[in-house]
Design a protein around this motif. Structure first.
Motif, PDB file in Angstrom:
ATOM      1  N   ILE A  99     -11.669  32.125 -37.141  1.00 50.72           N
ATOM      2  CA  ILE A  99     -11.121  32.974 -38.197  1.00 50.72           C
ATOM      3  C   ILE A  99     -10.015  32.277 -38.981  1.00 50.72           C
ATOM      4  N   PRO A 100      -9.072  31.565 -38.363  1.00 49.85           N
ATOM      5  CA  PRO A 100      -8.099  30.818 -39.166  1.00 49.85           C
ATOM      6  C   PRO A 100      -8.749  29.789 -40.094  1.00 49.85           C
ATOM      7  N   LEU A 101      -9.862  29.202 -39.674  1.00 47.54           N
ATOM      8  CA  LEU A 101     -10.565  28.262 -40.551  1.00 47.54           C
ATOM      9  C   LEU A 101     -11.194  28.993 -41.738  1.00 47.54           C
ATOM     10  N   LEU A 102     -11.784  30.158 -41.474  1.00 49.71           N
ATOM     11  CA  LEU A 102     -12.346  30.960 -42.565  1.00 49.71           C
ATOM     12  C   LEU A 102     -11.245  31.404 -43.521  1.00 49.71           C
ATOM     13  N   GLU A 103     -10.119  31.790 -42.977  1.00 48.76           N
ATOM     14  CA  GLU A 103      -8.997  32.221 -43.815  1.00 48.76           C
ATOM     15  C   GLU A 103      -8.462  31.075 -44.665  1.00 48.76           C
ATOM     16  N   ALA A 104      -8.621  29.848 -44.180  1.00 53.18           N
ATOM     17  CA  ALA A 104      -8.169  28.676 -44.922  1.00 53.18           C
ATOM     18  C   ALA A 104      -9.182  28.238 -45.984  1.00 53.18           C
ATOM     19  N   GLY A 105     -10.328  28.932 -46.058  1.00 55.48           N
ATOM     20  CA  GLY A 105     -11.305  28.650 -47.102  1.00 55.48           C
ATOM     21  C   GLY A 105     -12.470  27.775 -46.691  1.00 55.48           C
ATOM     22  N   GLU A 124     -13.786  42.751 -39.526  1.00 50.60           N
ATOM     23  CA  GLU A 124     -12.525  43.472 -39.767  1.00 50.60           C
ATOM     24  C   GLU A 124     -11.667  42.771 -40.818  1.00 50.60           C
ATOM     25  N   ARG A 125     -11.882  41.465 -40.968  1.00 49.77           N
ATOM     26  CA  ARG A 125     -11.098  40.679 -41.917  1.00 49.77           C
ATOM     27  C   ARG A 125     -11.892  40.294 -43.161  1.00 49.77           C
ATOM     28  N   GLY A 126     -13.085  40.872 -43.293  1.00 51.67           N
ATOM     29  CA  GLY A 126     -13.885  40.652 -44.488  1.00 51.67           C
ATOM     30  C   GLY A 126     -14.746  39.405 -44.465  1.00 51.67           C
ATOM     31  N   PHE A 127     -14.978  38.832 -43.287  1.00 55.51           N
ATOM     32  CA  PHE A 127     -15.798  37.623 -43.174  1.00 55.51           C
ATOM     33  C   PHE A 127     -17.121  37.946 -42.492  1.00 55.51           C
ATOM     34  N   SER A 135     -17.758  40.395 -30.031  1.00 58.59           N
ATOM     35  CA  SER A 135     -16.331  40.453 -30.334  1.00 58.59           C
ATOM     36  C   SER A 135     -16.000  39.600 -31.555  1.00 58.59           C
ATOM     37  N   CYS A 136     -16.567  38.411 -31.620  1.00 61.47           N
ATOM     38  CA  CYS A 136     -16.304  37.520 -32.751  1.00 61.47           C
ATOM     39  C   CYS A 136     -16.769  38.135 -34.056  1.00 61.47           C
ATOM     40  N   ARG A 137     -17.964  38.696 -34.038  1.00 60.87           N
ATOM     41  CA  ARG A 137     -18.508  39.296 -35.265  1.00 60.87           C
ATOM     42  C   ARG A 137     -17.647  40.475 -35.713  1.00 60.87           C
ATOM     43  N   THR A 138     -17.220  41.300 -34.764  1.00 59.54           N
ATOM     44  CA  THR A 138     -16.377  42.451 -35.088  1.00 59.54           C
ATOM     45  C   THR A 138     -15.053  42.011 -35.691  1.00 59.54           C
TER      46      THR A 138
END
Length: 253
Positions: A53-59, A81-84, A74-77
């Motif tokens: 998720i931090p990598l996705l948030e970094a683009g 929740e964060r729009g990814f 759990s990962c998918r949820t």
């Protein structure tokens, strides 16, 4: 008899290693190593999303694979929740075929060492190689058993927000010096108002490698330009006291 990263294990993992929790600087280290990466990235053994998720948030464009369906749920949820909505695949590291090739494949925090059998480790590395673009990089952590003690028993207790509690007992069972692996049994017990409501027993095996040994393995697979660093400090030469050794290797063009 044994579970594999099942429900209680995932619940403990989510509680103790929330999204973005950096373990000894691993997230920052990988983000620095990936900063020039423009293409697709694959995180192998993605778990419940702490790292992806931090990598996705970094683009970054990141896919994930894992063998545990509970971890992937759990990962998918957490991602949603964060729009990814990354591509998440349930498959074994030693046997997978995905529709993409990748500029980088990463296996942080020693998860590669969960492949207990040597033939599975070799098969996984071949899969990684085949899923990299020419010139693509593999970045993989290896964990060393420096503080592992046969017969040691540790117990941890986690008080969950809903009032339930989980106890975790870790018992060191075996260290096989010849074949280079350790085995522990991890017992999870979930309690509600003093009553045991759920339990799991996990066999937890870790395989380790010598530095020169693993370089030879990577070369055998076909990788080149192999480097290694210790404890998430790029360029730091490993010593006998280090816990994590990170290898980088390149698929030949």
């Amino acid at each position: 008899m044994f579970s594999y990263y099942s429900t209680l294990c995932t619940e403990v993992y989510d509680f103790t290693k929330p999204v973005g929790c950096s373990l000894n600087g691993d997230i920052e280290y990988y983000q620095e190593r990936l900063k020039s990466c423009q293409g697709r990235i694959l995180e192998a053994a993605v778990g419940s999303g702490r790292f992806i998720i931090p990598l996705l948030e970094a683009g970054y464009i990141v896919d994930g694979i894992d063998y545990s369906p509970e971890m992937l749920v759990s990962c998918r949820t957490r991602c949603e929740e964060r729009g990814f909505k990354p591509n998440l695949y349930e498959c074994k590291l030693q046997k997978f075929s995905l529709p993409f090739t990748y500029e980088a494949i990463i296996i942080p925090t020693g998860s590669f060492c969960l492949l207990e059998k040597r033939e599975d480790s070799l098969a996984a590395l071949k899969c990684f190689y085949n899923h990299l673009v020419p010139g693509g990089r593999l970045i993989v952590d290896l964990q060393l058993p420096n503080d592992w003690k046969p017969g040691e028993i540790t117990t941890s207790t986690f008080a969950l927000p809903n009032g339930d509690g989980i106890t975790m007992e870790n018992k060191s069972i075996e260290m096989d010096w010849l074949n280079q692996f350790t085995v522990s049994y991890i017992k999870y017990e979930k309690w509600r108002q003093g009553q045991l409501i759920q339990t799991e027993l996990q066999r937890f095996a870790i395989r380790w490698y010598g530095i020169e040994e693993f370089k030879l393995v990577l070369e055998h697979i076909g990788f080149s330009d192999i480097t290694c660093s210790a404890d998430y400090v790029y360029g730091k030469q490993p010593s006998h006291a280090d816990q994590i050794i990170t290898f980088e290797a390149v698929r030949k063009s």
